[in-house]
Design an enzyme around this catalytic site. Structure first.
Site, PDB file in Angstrom:
ATOM      1  N   GLY A  34       0.717  -1.271   0.051  1.00 49.81           N
ATOM      2  CA  GLY A  34      -0.048   0.177   0.060  1.00 49.81           C
ATOM      3  C   GLY A  34       0.909   1.272   0.031  1.00 49.81           C
ATOM      4  O   GLY A  34       0.249   2.439   0.435  1.00 49.81           O
ATOM      5  N   VAL A  68      -2.412  -7.927  -2.852  1.00 50.49           N
ATOM      6  CA  VAL A  68      -2.034  -8.556  -1.578  1.00 50.49           C
ATOM      7  C   VAL A  68      -2.969  -9.685  -1.226  1.00 50.49           C
ATOM      8  O   VAL A  68      -2.507 -10.671  -0.312  1.00 50.49           O
ATOM      9  CB  VAL A  68      -2.057  -7.765  -0.409  1.00 50.49           C
ATOM     10  CG1 VAL A  68      -0.887  -6.613  -0.375  1.00 50.49           C
ATOM     11  CG2 VAL A  68      -3.279  -6.865   0.144  1.00 50.49           C
ATOM     12  N   SER A  95      -5.964   0.058  13.316  1.00 54.69           N
ATOM     13  CA  SER A  95      -6.785   1.120  13.269  1.00 54.69           C
ATOM     14  C   SER A  95      -7.399   1.353  14.720  1.00 54.69           C
ATOM     15  O   SER A  95      -7.447   0.246  15.318  1.00 54.69           O
ATOM     16  CB  SER A  95      -7.946   1.196  12.199  1.00 54.69           C
ATOM     17  OG  SER A  95      -8.950   2.233  12.571  1.00 54.69           O
ATOM     18  N   TYR A 103     -14.541  -3.670   8.586  1.00 56.08           N
ATOM     19  CA  TYR A 103     -13.308  -3.108   9.048  1.00 56.08           C
ATOM     20  C   TYR A 103     -12.656  -2.891  10.275  1.00 56.08           C
ATOM     21  O   TYR A 103     -11.511  -3.724  10.601  1.00 56.08           O
ATOM     22  CB  TYR A 103     -13.315  -1.403   8.484  1.00 56.08           C
ATOM     23  CG  TYR A 103     -12.063  -0.683   8.329  1.00 56.08           C
ATOM     24  CD1 TYR A 103     -11.085  -0.497   7.305  1.00 56.08           C
ATOM     25  CD2 TYR A 103     -11.863   0.124   9.751  1.00 56.08           C
ATOM     26  CE1 TYR A 103     -10.079   0.100   7.431  1.00 56.08           C
ATOM     27  CE2 TYR A 103     -10.678   1.029   9.596  1.00 56.08           C
ATOM     28  CZ  TYR A 103      -9.769   1.114   8.470  1.00 56.08           C
ATOM     29  OH  TYR A 103      -8.720   1.771   8.441  1.00 56.08           O
ATOM     30  N   ALA A 148     -13.676  -5.367  12.536  1.00 49.85           N
ATOM     31  CA  ALA A 148     -13.213  -6.776  12.565  1.00 49.85           C
ATOM     32  C   ALA A 148     -12.010  -7.202  12.024  1.00 49.85           C
ATOM     33  O   ALA A 148     -11.232  -7.731  12.590  1.00 49.85           O
ATOM     34  CB  ALA A 148     -14.306  -7.839  12.036  1.00 49.85           C
ATOM     35  N   ALA A 149     -11.844  -6.647  10.824  1.00 56.85           N
ATOM     36  CA  ALA A 149     -10.398  -6.824  10.123  1.00 56.85           C
ATOM     37  C   ALA A 149      -9.302  -6.421  10.929  1.00 56.85           C
ATOM     38  O   ALA A 149      -8.143  -7.013  11.074  1.00 56.85           O
ATOM     39  CB  ALA A 149     -10.427  -6.186   8.800  1.00 56.85           C
ATOM     40  N   ILE A 172      -6.602   9.896   9.831  1.00 56.44           N
ATOM     41  CA  ILE A 172      -5.419  10.454   9.064  1.00 56.44           C
ATOM     42  C   ILE A 172      -5.868  11.112   7.865  1.00 56.44           C
ATOM     43  O   ILE A 172      -6.623  10.287   6.978  1.00 56.44           O
ATOM     44  CB  ILE A 172      -4.342   9.461   8.880  1.00 56.44           C
ATOM     45  CG1 ILE A 172      -3.910   8.654  10.146  1.00 56.44           C
ATOM     46  CG2 ILE A 172      -2.992  10.065   8.118  1.00 56.44           C
ATOM     47  CD1 ILE A 172      -3.429   9.393  11.239  1.00 56.44           C
TER      48      ILE A 172
HETATM   49  N1  LIG Z   1      -6.575   7.166   6.802  1.00 59.82           N
HETATM   50  C1  LIG Z   1      -7.041   6.865   7.896  1.00 59.82           C
HETATM   51  O1  LIG Z   1      -7.595   7.571   8.654  1.00 59.82           O
HETATM   52  C2  LIG Z   1      -6.473   5.592   8.602  1.00 59.82           C
HETATM   53  C3  LIG Z   1      -6.631   5.358  10.040  1.00 59.82           C
HETATM   54  C4  LIG Z   1      -6.521   4.127  10.482  1.00 59.82           C
HETATM   55  C5  LIG Z   1      -6.024   3.078   9.788  1.00 59.82           C
HETATM   56  N2  LIG Z   1      -5.633   3.252   8.611  1.00 59.82           N
HETATM   57  C6  LIG Z   1      -5.199   2.141   7.430  1.00 59.82           C
HETATM   58  O2  LIG Z   1      -4.055   2.812   7.037  1.00 59.82           O
HETATM   59  C7  LIG Z   1      -3.629   2.044   5.838  1.00 59.82           C
HETATM   60  C8  LIG Z   1      -3.444   2.962   4.715  1.00 59.82           C
HETATM   61  O3  LIG Z   1      -4.690   3.787   4.427  1.00 59.82           O
HETATM   62  P1  LIG Z   1      -4.248   5.233   3.830  1.00 59.82           P
HETATM   63  O4  LIG Z   1      -5.201   6.282   4.491  1.00 59.82           O
HETATM   64  O5  LIG Z   1      -3.039   5.656   3.584  1.00 59.82           O
HETATM   65  O6  LIG Z   1      -5.140   4.945   2.326  1.00 59.82           O
HETATM   66  P2  LIG Z   1      -4.807   5.042   0.922  1.00 59.82           P
HETATM   67  O7  LIG Z   1      -5.967   4.822   0.125  1.00 59.82           O
HETATM   68  O8  LIG Z   1      -4.012   6.409   0.738  1.00 59.82           O
HETATM   69  O9  LIG Z   1      -3.814   3.980   0.563  1.00 59.82           O
HETATM   70  C9  LIG Z   1      -4.135   2.680   0.726  1.00 59.82           C
HETATM   71  C10 LIG Z   1      -3.052   1.941  -0.455  1.00 59.82           C
HETATM   72  O10 LIG Z   1      -3.314   0.572  -0.406  1.00 59.82           O
HETATM   73  C11 LIG Z   1      -3.512   0.243  -1.839  1.00 59.82           C
HETATM   74  N3  LIG Z   1      -4.343  -1.189  -1.800  1.00 59.82           N
HETATM   75  C12 LIG Z   1      -5.650  -1.367  -1.819  1.00 59.82           C
HETATM   76  N4  LIG Z   1      -6.028  -2.606  -1.800  1.00 59.82           N
HETATM   77  C13 LIG Z   1      -4.843  -3.283  -1.949  1.00 59.82           C
HETATM   78  C14 LIG Z   1      -4.683  -4.520  -2.519  1.00 59.82           C
HETATM   79  N5  LIG Z   1      -5.554  -5.406  -2.501  1.00 59.82           N
HETATM   80  N6  LIG Z   1      -3.153  -4.883  -2.851  1.00 59.82           N
HETATM   81  C15 LIG Z   1      -2.186  -4.006  -2.650  1.00 59.82           C
HETATM   82  N7  LIG Z   1      -2.533  -2.743  -2.459  1.00 59.82           N
HETATM   83  C16 LIG Z   1      -3.754  -2.298  -2.199  1.00 59.82           C
HETATM   84  C17 LIG Z   1      -3.970   1.196  -2.710  1.00 59.82           C
HETATM   85  O11 LIG Z   1      -3.940   1.229  -3.762  1.00 59.82           O
HETATM   86  C18 LIG Z   1      -3.361   2.403  -2.075  1.00 59.82           C
HETATM   87  O12 LIG Z   1      -2.190   2.744  -2.470  1.00 59.82           O
HETATM   88  C19 LIG Z   1      -4.967   1.048   5.749  1.00 59.82           C
HETATM   89  O13 LIG Z   1      -4.767  -0.189   6.100  1.00 59.82           O
HETATM   90  C20 LIG Z   1      -6.065   1.873   6.464  1.00 59.82           C
HETATM   91  O14 LIG Z   1      -6.926   0.937   7.011  1.00 59.82           O
HETATM   92  C21 LIG Z   1      -6.047   4.639   7.739  1.00 59.82           C
END
Ligand SMILES: NC(=O)c1ccc[n+]([C@@H]2O[C@H](COP(=O)([O-])OP(=O)(O)OC[C@H]3O[C@@H](n4cnc5c(N)ncnc54)[C@H](O)[C@@H]3O)[C@@H](O)[C@H]2O)c1
Length: 252
Positions: free
Chosen positions: A12, A63, A141, A154, A156-157, A187
């Site tokens: 990601g 993934v 998260s 989400y 649960a995951a 974020i």
């Molecule tokens: N932004 C928030 O508020 C927040 C809060 C808590 C946790 N998170 C977690 O942080 C992580 C990153 O999120 P983000 O906010 O940077 O989002 P984002 O959408 O900017 O980035 C997510 C990335 O994951 C990639 N991705 C999605 N499905 C995929 C797959 N099947 N295989 C490979 N790559 C894949 C996307 O192409 C993208 O580049 C995530 O796991 C999200 O759940 C985000």
């Protein structure tokens, strides 16, 4: 430069938090491979990493596919060498109430977060066991700690990722490998957009969340990257099976 000579994979890494982590690990000295479904985004971040003077690689892989993950990680080994640091960050965040949630939406959420974490971790652990050193950092998260309405799949995951991290920490600790989870608060990244835009409802939610945080702001990718850099470092060798939650004091 605490990570000089280390090779990291960030799933990601093409966007948001993952991109921030790639750049921070590179600044700290690591070579970085980006594993993402978004090839163009991954290539852009790989160029940024190279601009910081580190080796980098963009690998297109989903993934949820063990075959694609194994092929990508074989490519990383060939180009950079053995993997020392894995950050499981790839994720999605689609809001839907349980009453309206399809089986497909449930399966997709669980597959990307949990099976994706399983696939990538399983593929790199042999390198870490061989080196008797490794760092696995899984992005959970606050939803996985406290739950979030509209995000039960989400939540649960992410709770599953925390359990995965704690269990694996017990298995791999004797081999010099630490496994931790980071549970970010809100974020501001593209994950909050729908079809490329922030809806007015989401904008309100973003503002309300910032107002509830003790620090009166939402997080930035750099806030999570800083936690990740610590967990990846040599200094964090006594820190395993933990959940670090950078959330600006947003608990209620
Ligand atoms: N932004 C928030 O508020 C927040 C809060 C808590 C946790 N998170 C977690 O942080 C992580 C990153 O999120 P983000 O906010 O940077 O989002 P984002 O959408 O900017 O980035 C997510 C990335 O994951 C990639 N991705 C999605 N499905 C995929 C797959 N099947 N295989 C490979 N790559 C894949 C996307 O192409 C993208 O580049 C995530 O796991 C999200 O759940 C985000």
């Amino acid at each position: 430069m605490s990570l000089a000579g280390k090779n990291a994979i960030v799933t990601g890494g093409a966007s948001g938090i993952g991109r921030g982590i790639c750049l921070r690990l590179a600044r700290d000295g690591a070579n970085v491979a980006i594993l993402d479904v978004n090839q163009a985004g991954a290539a852009g971040v790989a160029s940024e990493v190279a601009g910081l003077g580190r080796k980098s690689l963009a690998c297109q892989a989903d993934v949820t596919s063990r075959v694609q993950v194994e092929a990508a990680i074989a490519q990383v080994r060939q180009t950079l060498g053995p993997v020392h640091i894995l950050v499981n960050d790839a994720g999605i965040g689609k809001f839907v109430l349980l009453a309206e949630m399809s089986e497909e939406a449930w399966d997709e959420m669980i597959a990307i977060h949990l099976k994706g974490t399983f696939n990538c971790t399983k593929a790199v652990v042999p390198d870490m066991v061989n080196a008797k050193w490794g760092r696995i950092i899984n992005i959970a998260s606050t939803a996985g700690l406290g739950g979030a309405a509209g995000l039960v799949h989400y939540s649960a995951a992410k709770a599953g990722i925390i359990g995965f991290s704690k269990g694996l920490a017990q298995e791999l600790g004797p081999m010099g490998i630490t496994v931790n989870a980071i549970a970010p608060g809100l974020i501001e990244t593209p994950i909050l957009q729908q079809n490329g835009v922030i809806t007015s409802r989401m904008q309100k939610f973003i503002e309300q969340t910032a107002a509830r945080a003790a620090v009166r702001r939402n997080g930035a990718p750099e806030d999570i990257a800083a936690a990740c850099a610590y967990l990846a470092s040599e200094e964090a060798s006594f820190f395993t099976g933990q959940v670090m939650s950078p959330n600006g004091g947003m608990y209620t």
